[in-house]
Structure formats: structure tokens, C-alpha cells
Design an enzyme around this catalytic site. Structure first.
Site, PDB file in Angstrom:
ATOM      1  N   LYS A 150       0.839  -1.211   0.000  1.00  0.00           N
ATOM      2  CA  LYS A 150       0.000   0.000   0.000  1.00  0.00           C
ATOM      3  C   LYS A 150       0.870   1.256   0.000  1.00  0.00           C
ATOM      4  O   LYS A 150       0.638   2.178  -0.776  1.00  0.00           O
ATOM      5  CB  LYS A 150      -0.900   0.012   1.246  1.00  0.00           C
ATOM      6  N   ASN A 151       1.888   1.283   0.853  1.00  0.00           N
ATOM      7  CA  ASN A 151       2.680   2.500   1.008  1.00  0.00           C
ATOM      8  C   ASN A 151       3.602   2.771  -0.178  1.00  0.00           C
ATOM      9  O   ASN A 151       4.228   3.832  -0.246  1.00  0.00           O
ATOM     10  CB  ASN A 151       3.492   2.452   2.310  1.00  0.00           C
TER      11      ASN A 151
ATOM     12  N   ARG B 101       0.984  14.917  13.172  1.00  0.00           N
ATOM     13  CA  ARG B 101       1.424  14.753  11.785  1.00  0.00           C
ATOM     14  C   ARG B 101       1.348  16.042  10.965  1.00  0.00           C
ATOM     15  O   ARG B 101       0.537  16.174  10.056  1.00  0.00           O
ATOM     16  CB  ARG B 101       0.635  13.635  11.109  1.00  0.00           C
TER      17      ARG B 101
ATOM     18  N   ARG C 244      -8.664  -0.487   4.930  1.00  0.00           N
ATOM     19  CA  ARG C 244      -7.797   0.521   4.332  1.00  0.00           C
ATOM     20  C   ARG C 244      -6.458  -0.082   3.919  1.00  0.00           C
ATOM     21  O   ARG C 244      -5.828   0.417   2.989  1.00  0.00           O
ATOM     22  CB  ARG C 244      -7.511   1.649   5.340  1.00  0.00           C
TER      23      ARG C 244
ATOM     24  N   CYS D 117      -4.935   8.567   9.715  1.00  0.00           N
ATOM     25  CA  CYS D 117      -5.030   7.879  11.002  1.00  0.00           C
ATOM     26  C   CYS D 117      -4.830   8.861  12.151  1.00  0.00           C
ATOM     27  O   CYS D 117      -4.014   9.778  12.058  1.00  0.00           O
ATOM     28  CB  CYS D 117      -3.915   6.832  11.111  1.00  0.00           C
TER      29      CYS D 117
ATOM     30  N   ASP E 294       4.941   0.830  11.859  1.00  0.00           N
ATOM     31  CA  ASP E 294       3.730   0.168  11.341  1.00  0.00           C
ATOM     32  C   ASP E 294       3.619  -1.292  11.791  1.00  0.00           C
ATOM     33  O   ASP E 294       2.620  -1.949  11.488  1.00  0.00           O
ATOM     34  CB  ASP E 294       3.698   0.242   9.808  1.00  0.00           C
TER      35      ASP E 294
HETATM   36  C1  UD1 Z   1       4.489   7.053   6.228  1.00  0.00           C
HETATM   37  C2  UD1 Z   1       3.647   5.808   6.078  1.00  0.00           C
HETATM   38  C3  UD1 Z   1       3.144   5.338   7.435  1.00  0.00           C
HETATM   39  C4  UD1 Z   1       4.310   5.153   8.399  1.00  0.00           C
HETATM   40  C5  UD1 Z   1       5.185   6.405   8.438  1.00  0.00           C
HETATM   41  C6  UD1 Z   1       6.458   6.211   9.252  1.00  0.00           C
HETATM   42  C7  UD1 Z   1       2.634   5.924   3.894  1.00  0.00           C
HETATM   43  C8  UD1 Z   1       1.405   6.113   3.080  1.00  0.00           C
HETATM   44  N1  UD1 Z   1       2.520   6.102   5.210  1.00  0.00           N
HETATM   45  O1  UD1 Z   1       3.658   8.060   6.780  1.00  0.00           O
HETATM   46  O2  UD1 Z   1       2.442   4.109   7.244  1.00  0.00           O
HETATM   47  O3  UD1 Z   1       3.825   4.897   9.689  1.00  0.00           O
HETATM   48  O4  UD1 Z   1       5.595   6.780   7.102  1.00  0.00           O
HETATM   49  O5  UD1 Z   1       7.190   5.145   8.749  1.00  0.00           O
HETATM   50  O6  UD1 Z   1       3.690   5.630   3.365  1.00  0.00           O
HETATM   51  N2  UD1 Z   1       6.645  15.008  10.398  1.00  0.00           N
HETATM   52  C9  UD1 Z   1       6.719  16.337  10.727  1.00  0.00           C
HETATM   53  N3  UD1 Z   1       6.542  17.254   9.727  1.00  0.00           N
HETATM   54  C10 UD1 Z   1       6.290  16.901   8.437  1.00  0.00           C
HETATM   55  C11 UD1 Z   1       6.230  15.524   8.108  1.00  0.00           C
HETATM   56  C12 UD1 Z   1       6.414  14.598   9.118  1.00  0.00           C
HETATM   57  O7  UD1 Z   1       6.947  16.702  11.881  1.00  0.00           O
HETATM   58  O8  UD1 Z   1       6.140  17.774   7.580  1.00  0.00           O
HETATM   59  C13 UD1 Z   1       6.823  13.991  11.465  1.00  0.00           C
HETATM   60  C14 UD1 Z   1       5.571  13.146  11.708  1.00  0.00           C
HETATM   61  O9  UD1 Z   1       4.659  13.788  12.553  1.00  0.00           O
HETATM   62  C15 UD1 Z   1       6.156  11.896  12.315  1.00  0.00           C
HETATM   63  C16 UD1 Z   1       7.508  11.766  11.589  1.00  0.00           C
HETATM   64  O10 UD1 Z   1       7.782  13.045  11.044  1.00  0.00           O
HETATM   65  O11 UD1 Z   1       6.368  12.088  13.685  1.00  0.00           O
HETATM   66  C17 UD1 Z   1       7.538  10.725  10.500  1.00  0.00           C
HETATM   67  O12 UD1 Z   1       6.406  10.863   9.683  1.00  0.00           O
HETATM   68  P1  UD1 Z   1       6.427  10.511   8.126  1.00  0.00           P
HETATM   69  O13 UD1 Z   1       7.593   9.646   7.826  1.00  0.00           O
HETATM   70  O14 UD1 Z   1       6.274  11.779   7.358  1.00  0.00           O
HETATM   71  O15 UD1 Z   1       5.088   9.651   7.990  1.00  0.00           O
HETATM   72  P2  UD1 Z   1       4.133   9.576   6.739  1.00  0.00           P
HETATM   73  O16 UD1 Z   1       4.895   9.818   5.492  1.00  0.00           O
HETATM   74  O17 UD1 Z   1       2.905  10.378   6.999  1.00  0.00           O
END
Ligand code: UD1
Length: 429
Positions: A22-23, A131, A408, A126, A316
């Protein structure tokens, strides 16, 4: 609302085909916005999130067609999808669509790169922490975009196109790496992403972008170099196997006992989870069919784990690992370092008799001899599957409600598990 009913205590025996990730599928589908030619993706999982993203992309003008089933194809096989964005008809991604799934925010990168503008609602997804999207905004600003936030929307403009630059993320973000990498493929000159995510899904997207004509090096390492090109073209790409789905079923087999082969799973992408499973007493063999996991007779050892960006232990899989540790021989400590609110499964696992206490970002799990089936409620995607795993090992019946969370991210969950002897069924209505 649909529920899943499980009668626990049956060891799992058999083979589970692992779906496309999915990711990886989500950013790959979003990459179709970067070209007016057709991007064909194979092994796309049939999931609610994937369907939702088709709808979002259709709103931007992406035509999608599905290839029918082929002779001899297993009913659980992934789908082949052709996606063509010959014209982007709308650069706005509205709240009603984006609020349902965080990853849809990532369209901001390709829309901005190809059209010079994007208006994208701040995301939902979620409920596992705040985030924010500050890394995306700072990254795209570094490429020359002007960005304002107004009334819940991020308004991004780059009238004369994006320009390559150095982008250093303050902490590792999968989504920000995907987004800036996609945007940089069509920027003028070179972009260097530092402190980039190294997840296999980043490598999968980079490989697809390269097949579309992008110039990218260093994917899978913390420093990615992207040399912008004027345009990208169509390509054909196969989505990599889902390491989170594979890890989930590995934990399920370790917990329920038995002998399961995860067909098509990549052990290379699951080094840390496999290490933990071995330490917990499971036997793991990597074969040319995939990963074979067995636990016969031995109890589960208590093992500690901290989540971390790849190649660390994936957040995850944290809830699924915790489910396994509820039956460990002793005490295990599980620390969540990625998201600040990812312990919603704790109180539901407790309903099954698990003994877990929380102290900040660390859960202390005291293993119990037996879990007892109970009604439980799914709270997010990965948390919900941890309840299924626990239910498979618990004595008696467990009913998991709010399973739209499961739909999902887990394709054919009940079919895959019942093929291995699990007593699991969906109750509709
Ligand atoms: C992706 C995955 C999710 C997984 C996560 C971490 C997909 C669709 N989703 O989510 O399943 O749990 O990676 O491996 O691939 N952050 C900030 N500012 C930002 C962006 C992120 O502070 O602009 C923080 C987030 O709050 C979190 C951390 O960075 O604490 C990591 O998040 P991130 O790697 O961005 O997660 P996703 O890409 O949303």
C-alpha cells in the site's frame, strides 16, 4: 457496520500470498500526475485507500483503467492499472477528499512541478499524532515555490517552474521525501535531499520515476540526488511486496503457532522484524518462495523493541509486535519513537487480558499465559490488525468492530488467514 469474528487457538498452517505494498502503491499512483503519458502499475493491492486515491486523482484529470483477470491467475492476485493524466484539469485537492487519507496530500509535489500551482487541503488520516506538513512546505519552498496557508488549504505557486536546491529535512519523513523527490524530477537543475527516508517504498518510487525518464541517484541512502528533466514519459512498473503485511502475518504465525509461508515476501526488507521474531523463538527460513515461519511447542520469549525509520523496526509493526509480546515469557519494553500517540491498541489488548502499562513513549508488556476472547474495537489501521493477531491466539471468541480501518490496508485478510486454517469470518451489517 461490519465486524470480524475470530475463534482463537488454532495454529496457522499453509501459505499466504503477500500483496503489493500500500505505502508504495499510493506514491506510485500519484507519480502518474507527472506525465501526460500512461503509467501502468502491476500488483496494485485492492484496498480502500487505493480506491480513495483513484477518486482523488480522477478529480485532477487522471483516467484509470483496470486490466481484467488473466488465465490461471489466483483470486488473491493484485491488479494491473493503467493511469493517464493527459491533461491536469484541476490543481485543487479539496478537503472532502484529502481529509480521508494523509498520503493524498502528496499530490502537491507533482501538481506544482507540472502545472506551477497546487491548492491542497491540509491532510487527515489515522489519528496517530499531530502529523504536521512543515517539512513538505519548507522543502517545496527551497525549490522556489511560494506557499501560503489559508482557510485549511496549502496554496503553492511556482509560476516559472521549480528550481533544484539542497533540501535537508530536520527529521526523517517518508511522505516529505516522496513529495520533494517527485517535485524535483521536473525542476531545473539539481536537487539534493539530505536526511532522506531510506524506506524500500522510496526506492520503489525512485525506480519507477527513473523508468519514466527521471534522473535520480542515491535512493535508499540518506542523500538523494535528482537532476531535473523537462518532461517524463510513460512506463510500466510492478509494486514491491508489502513488508508490513508480511511482517503482520509473521507475527500472527509466531503468536498462534504453526507453519506459514509468506509467498513473495522480501526478507531483505524485514531484517529487524525477522531478528526480533528469531529472538522471540520463531524459526524463520528464507526460501525462493518467500519467508517460512514456524513456532511449534516453544513458548514466546519476551524481547524489547524500539521503532525507528528504516532499516530500524517499523512503527507500522509496533502494535502487531505488542500483540505477540502479550503472550511472552516475561516482560518486554516497546518504545515508539516516530509517532507520539500510537498506543491506542493498548486498552483494547487489555480487554483480551493483556497486561500493559504505559510510561510516556514506552509500553511495558508483562506476558500472560492465556488471552481470552472479547469484543474489541479497531482504532487505526495497524492497531486493528494487532487485535486480529491477538484474537487468533486467544481462547474463545473475539469480535473486532470498526473494521473499515482494516480494509484501508489489508487485502483479503479473512480469506488469507482462513486459507491457513484460522477460524475467522466477516459479519456484515
Ligand atoms: C508514512 C507511512 C506510514 C508510516 C510512516 C512512518 C505511507 C502512506 N505512510 O507516513 O504508514 O507509519 O511513514 O514510517 O507511506 N513530520 C513532521 N513534519 C512533516 C512531516 C512529518 O513533523 O512535515 C513527522 C511526523 O509527525 C512523524 C515523523 O515526522 O512524527 C515521520 O512521519 P512521516 O515519515 O512523514 O510519515 P508519513 O509519510 O505520513
Amino acid at each position: 457496520m461490519d465486524r470480524i469474528k475470530i475463534t482463537g487457538g488454532v495454529p496457522l498452517e499453509g501459505a499466504i500470498p503477500i500483496s503489493g505494498a500500500k505505502n508504495a502503491a499510493l506514491p506510485l499512483m500519484i507519480a502518474s500526475l507527472l506525465t501526460d503519458e500512461t503509467l501502468t502499475l502491476q500488483n496494485v493491492p485492492r484496498l480502500a485507500d487505493v480506491q480513495r486515491l483513484f477518486d482523488i486523482l480522477a478529480n485532477h484529470g487522471v483516467d484509470t483503467s483496470f486490466q481484467g483477470k488473466r488465465n490461471g491467475q489466483d483470486s488473491l492476485a493484485g491488479q494491473t492499472v493503467a493511469m493517464t493524466a493527459s491533461a491536469i484539469v484541476d490543481t485543487r485537492a479539496p478537503y472532502e477528499l484529502v481529509s480521508k487519507m494523509r498520503a493524498s496530500f502528496w499530490v502537491i509535489g507533482p501538481l506544482l512541478a507540472r502545472m506551477g500551482e497546487a491548492v491542497v487541503s491540509l491532510p487527515g488520516g489515522c489519528a496517530i499524532g499531530t502529523r504536521p506538513v512543515d517539512f513538505f512546505i519548507d522543502g517545496l519552498r527551497a525549490l522556489g515555490a511560494e506557499i501560503d496557508i489559508d482557510a485549511g488549504y496549502v496554496i503553492a505557486r511556482a509560476k516559472n517552474g521549480l528550481v533544484g536546491n539542497r533540501v535537508r529535512f530536520p527529521r526523517i519523513s517518508v511522505g516529505a521525501t516522496h513529495t520533494v523527490m517527485m517535485a524535483a524530477t521536473l525542476a531545473q537543475g539539481e536537487t539534493v535531499i539530505e536526511n532522506a527516508a531510506c524506506e524500500p517504498e522510496i526506492v520503489d518510487l525512485a525506480d519507477c520515476l527513473i523508468a519514466m525518464g527521471a534522473k535520480i541517484e542515491g535512493q535508499g541512502t540518506p542523500t538523494i540526488h535528482i537532476q531535473g528533466v523537462p518532461r517524463l514519459h510513460g512506463a510500466r512498473h510492478t509494486v514491491l511486496p508489502d513488508r508490513i503485511e508480511a511482517g503482520t502475518y509473521a507475527f500472527a504465525a509466531a503468536m498462534a503457532g504453526g507453519d506459514v509461508t509468506l509467498e513473495g515476501a522480501s526478507a531483505l526488507h524485514l531484517e529487524r522484524p525477522i531478528e526480533l521474531l528469531r529472538a522471540a523463538g520463531a524459526e524463520i527460513d528464507v526460501t525462493n518462495r518467500g519467508i517460512r515461519i514456524r513456532r511449534n511447542g516453544h513458548g514466546i520469549e519476551a524481547v524489547d523493541a524500539d521503532t525507528a525509520p528504516y532499516p530500524g523496526f517499523p512503527t507500522d509493526l509496533q502494535a502487531q509486535f505488542m500483540a505477540l509480546m502479550t503472550s511472552g515469557k516475561g516482560t518486554s519494553h516497546i518504545t515508539e519513537t516516530i509517532f507520539e500517540n500510537r498506543f491506542m491498541h493498548v486498552q483494547e489488548l487489555a480487554r483480551l487480558g493483556a497486561r500493559i502499562s504505559l510510561n510516556g513513549q514506552t509500553a511495558t508488556v508483562e506476558g500472560v499465559k492465556h488471552l481470552r476472547g472479547a469484543p474489541v474495537m479497531a482504532t487505526d489501521l495497524r492497531a486493528s490488525v494487532s487485535l486480529v493477531i491477538a484474537g487468533l491466539a486467544a481462547e474463545g471468541d473475539t469480535e473486532v468492530s470498526r473494521i473499515y480501518h482494516l480494509d484501508r490496508g489489508f487485502e483479503h485478510l479473512e480469506q488469507k488467514l482462513s486459507r491457513c486454517g484460522a477460524q475467522i469470518s466477516r459479519i456484515t451489517g
